[in-house]
Design a protein around this motif. Structure first.
Motif, PDB file in Angstrom:
ATOM      1  N   GLY A  11       4.163   1.045   3.077  1.00  0.00           N
ATOM      2  CA  GLY A  11       3.077   0.441   2.676  1.00  0.00           C
ATOM      3  C   GLY A  11       3.063   0.366   0.696  1.00  0.00           C
ATOM      4  O   GLY A  11       3.465   0.049   0.753  1.00  0.00           O
ATOM      5  N   PRO A  12       1.720   0.517   0.366  1.00  0.00           N
ATOM      6  CA  PRO A  12       1.532   0.087  -0.978  1.00  0.00           C
ATOM      7  C   PRO A  12       3.307   0.626  -2.010  1.00  0.00           C
ATOM      8  O   PRO A  12       3.384   0.112  -2.481  1.00  0.00           O
ATOM      9  N   SER A  13       3.180   1.649  -2.434  1.00  0.00           N
ATOM     10  CA  SER A  13       4.408   2.166  -2.455  1.00  0.00           C
ATOM     11  C   SER A  13       5.673   1.679  -2.018  1.00  0.00           C
ATOM     12  O   SER A  13       6.935   0.993  -3.649  1.00  0.00           O
ATOM     13  N   GLY A  14       5.504   1.456  -0.664  1.00  0.00           N
ATOM     14  CA  GLY A  14       7.413   1.141  -0.789  1.00  0.00           C
ATOM     15  C   GLY A  14       7.473  -0.507  -1.059  1.00  0.00           C
ATOM     16  O   GLY A  14       8.086  -1.120  -1.022  1.00  0.00           O
ATOM     17  N   LEU A  15       6.578  -1.417  -1.122  1.00  0.00           N
ATOM     18  CA  LEU A  15       6.148  -2.241  -0.606  1.00  0.00           C
ATOM     19  C   LEU A  15       6.496  -2.781  -2.898  1.00  0.00           C
ATOM     20  O   LEU A  15       7.405  -3.939  -2.796  1.00  0.00           O
ATOM     21  N   MET A  16       5.729  -2.026  -3.556  1.00  0.00           N
ATOM     22  CA  MET A  16       6.151  -2.671  -4.883  1.00  0.00           C
ATOM     23  C   MET A  16       7.826  -2.676  -4.755  1.00  0.00           C
ATOM     24  O   MET A  16       8.290  -2.818  -5.999  1.00  0.00           O
ATOM     25  N   ALA A  17       8.355  -1.365  -4.963  1.00  0.00           N
ATOM     26  CA  ALA A  17       9.673  -0.759  -4.378  1.00  0.00           C
ATOM     27  C   ALA A  17      10.082  -1.815  -5.029  1.00  0.00           C
ATOM     28  O   ALA A  17      11.032  -1.904  -5.357  1.00  0.00           O
ATOM     29  N   ALA A  18       9.943  -1.859  -2.806  1.00  0.00           N
ATOM     30  CA  ALA A  18      11.260  -3.392  -2.526  1.00  0.00           C
ATOM     31  C   ALA A  18      10.795  -4.356  -3.502  1.00  0.00           C
ATOM     32  O   ALA A  18      12.351  -4.957  -3.959  1.00  0.00           O
ATOM     33  N   ILE A  19      10.069  -4.503  -3.669  1.00  0.00           N
ATOM     34  CA  ILE A  19       9.735  -5.519  -5.048  1.00  0.00           C
ATOM     35  C   ILE A  19      10.311  -5.115  -6.104  1.00  0.00           C
ATOM     36  O   ILE A  19      10.616  -6.714  -6.902  1.00  0.00           O
TER      37      ILE A  19
END
Length: 419
Positions: A11-19
């Motif tokens: 989700g939004p937080s996971g995508l940001m964390a991965a980047i």
């Protein structure tokens, strides 16, 4: 397979964390049990994706009544203005709408999702979708993630970005709470927020006002002691089951908290003309009636409130459509004005957490380091997004909290993994 950082949840937080993790140069894996990443982003803001909010930081935090102050630390690393810059650097132009809400210029949520996916690809993040996680075994130097296929993933750092229990069709079904508990974390009571409310009042049951919107009204939640706990001035909507619309969604968590204290039902009070003083309105209408005694009362007050509400108010105050102004008693007028200023609805329940936009409660923030989002109880375990006990109003605030915590968790998960 072994990685330096593994993020569970796309989700939004996971995508940001991965980047954020991959930008530090570590080998990064992103796991999601769904077939697509960013499904919550894709449906947010009515499919246009309300990416963030550009109000000043203090205002943004004020709009996150569920532990928003915790975010001052993460905001010092990455804040709502950084989110705007981040997307513009990815080629997604943003525009501002009412109340500081930021949307892609294209009005397409998929542009936001695609920009994030392209960035993940550029950074060589390994993405695995349709991969449910069965268990996590925490270790001293590394953690093991057991997939449903029984495959093992070895990782130095784990970021839990699996969301809460609201909007389950996007994949947030509360899986992460058990993994957090296993690491020794406390999960505070989960409850629905930003959720429509249910009423058994006769005018709701007989659908007298179903589908009627009221604009810019004051909606208050009334306590057992007959005091307003909270008031929001926004639009609201009468539905076939009760109440909905922005003002109601904002008030809903306060209603639910009253239920949790054993206070049920709860009164919602609507002030249909919040800028009018009650006594002055009464005197003004009294003068109007005297000046136009032969006119029907209905025509004298026409336009004061929407027509359907007016018809209902006349009915409950025993005024017929053709009753002349001269025949209206002071008592009827008083009651009519009182109903406009204090329209009460008895709420006996809310829709379930699955129908809520946001989950209240979650991993206790007392057990998480604010400026790194690392667990205080387990080495190299990080939390971000809605799994945390942080919740805001709709209007870009929850996505802001998710992206900010995701970014900070990703950066620090990478630092620790390299250490």
């Amino acid at each position: 397979m072994s990685y330096q950082v593994t993020i569970i949840g796309g989700g939004p937080s996971g995508l940001m964390a991965a980047i954020a993790a991959a930008e530090q140069g570590v080998t990064t894996l992103l796991l999601d049990k769904g077939s697509k990443l960013g499904t919550k982003l894709a449906i947010s803001g009515g499919g246009r994706c309300n990416v963030t909010n550009r109000l000043p930081e203090d205002e943004v935090i004020k709009h996150i009544p569920g532990n928003g102050k915790f975010l001052y630390s993460p905001f010092s690393v990455f804040n709502n203005y950084d989110i705007i810059e981040f997307f513009e650097d990815l080629g997604v132009g943003l525009k501002e709408e009412d109340h500081g809400r930021m949307f892609p210029v294209s009005n397409k949520a998929k542009d936001v999702v695609n920009a994030l996916l392209s960035r993940l690809k550029e950074l060589n993040v390994e993405i695995r979708t349709k991969i449910p996680v069965e268990a996590i075994h925490y270790g001293e130097n590394e953690h093991q993630i057991i997939l449903e296929s029984k495959e093992k993933v070895i990782t130095r750092s784990v970021v839990l970005a699996v969301g809460g229990k609201a909007v389950p069709h996007t994949g947030s079904t509360g899986d992460g709470y058990a993994w957090a508990k296993k690491a020794g974390h406390t999960i505070t009571t989960l409850f629905p927020t930003e959720v429509p409310l249910l009423s058994k009042d006769s005018f709701i049951q007989n659908k007298a006002l179903q589908g009627l919107s009221l604009r810019d009204v004051d909606v208050s939640v009334i306590s057992k002691k007959n005091k307003a706990i909270i008031t929001h001035r926004m639009d609201m909507l009468f539905t076939h089951f009760g109440l909905s619309g922005p003002a109601i969604l904002r008030c809903s968590q306060y209603v639910v908290k009253e239920f949790m204290k054993g206070h049920r039902p709860v009164t919602i009070e609507i002030d249909c003309l919040p800028d009018e003083h009650e006594q002055k309105l009464y005197e003004h209408l009294q003068n109007q009636l005297k000046e136009q005694p032969r006119k029907s009362f209905r025509n004298v007050v026409k336009g004061l409130v929407p027509e359907r509400l007016l018809v209902y108010l006349l009915k409950i105050n025993d005024v017929n459509h053709e009753d002349k102004a001269a025949n209206i008693s002071n008592q009827q007028l008083h009651s009519f004005v009182k109903h406009i200023k204090h329209f009460n609805v008895t709420v006996h329940d809310s829709q379930p957490i699955e129908k809520a936009f946001v989950t209240g409660g979650g991993v206790s923030i007392k057990e998480v380091v604010p400026n790194t989002l690392q667990s205080k109880l387990m080495e190299r375990l990080y939390f971000c997004g809605e799994i945390l006990d942080i919740h805001g109003y709709t209007g870009g605030y929850n996505i802001t909290a998710a992206m900010v915590t995701g970014r900070v968790a990703g950066i620090h998960a990478a630092y620790e993994a390299m250490g």
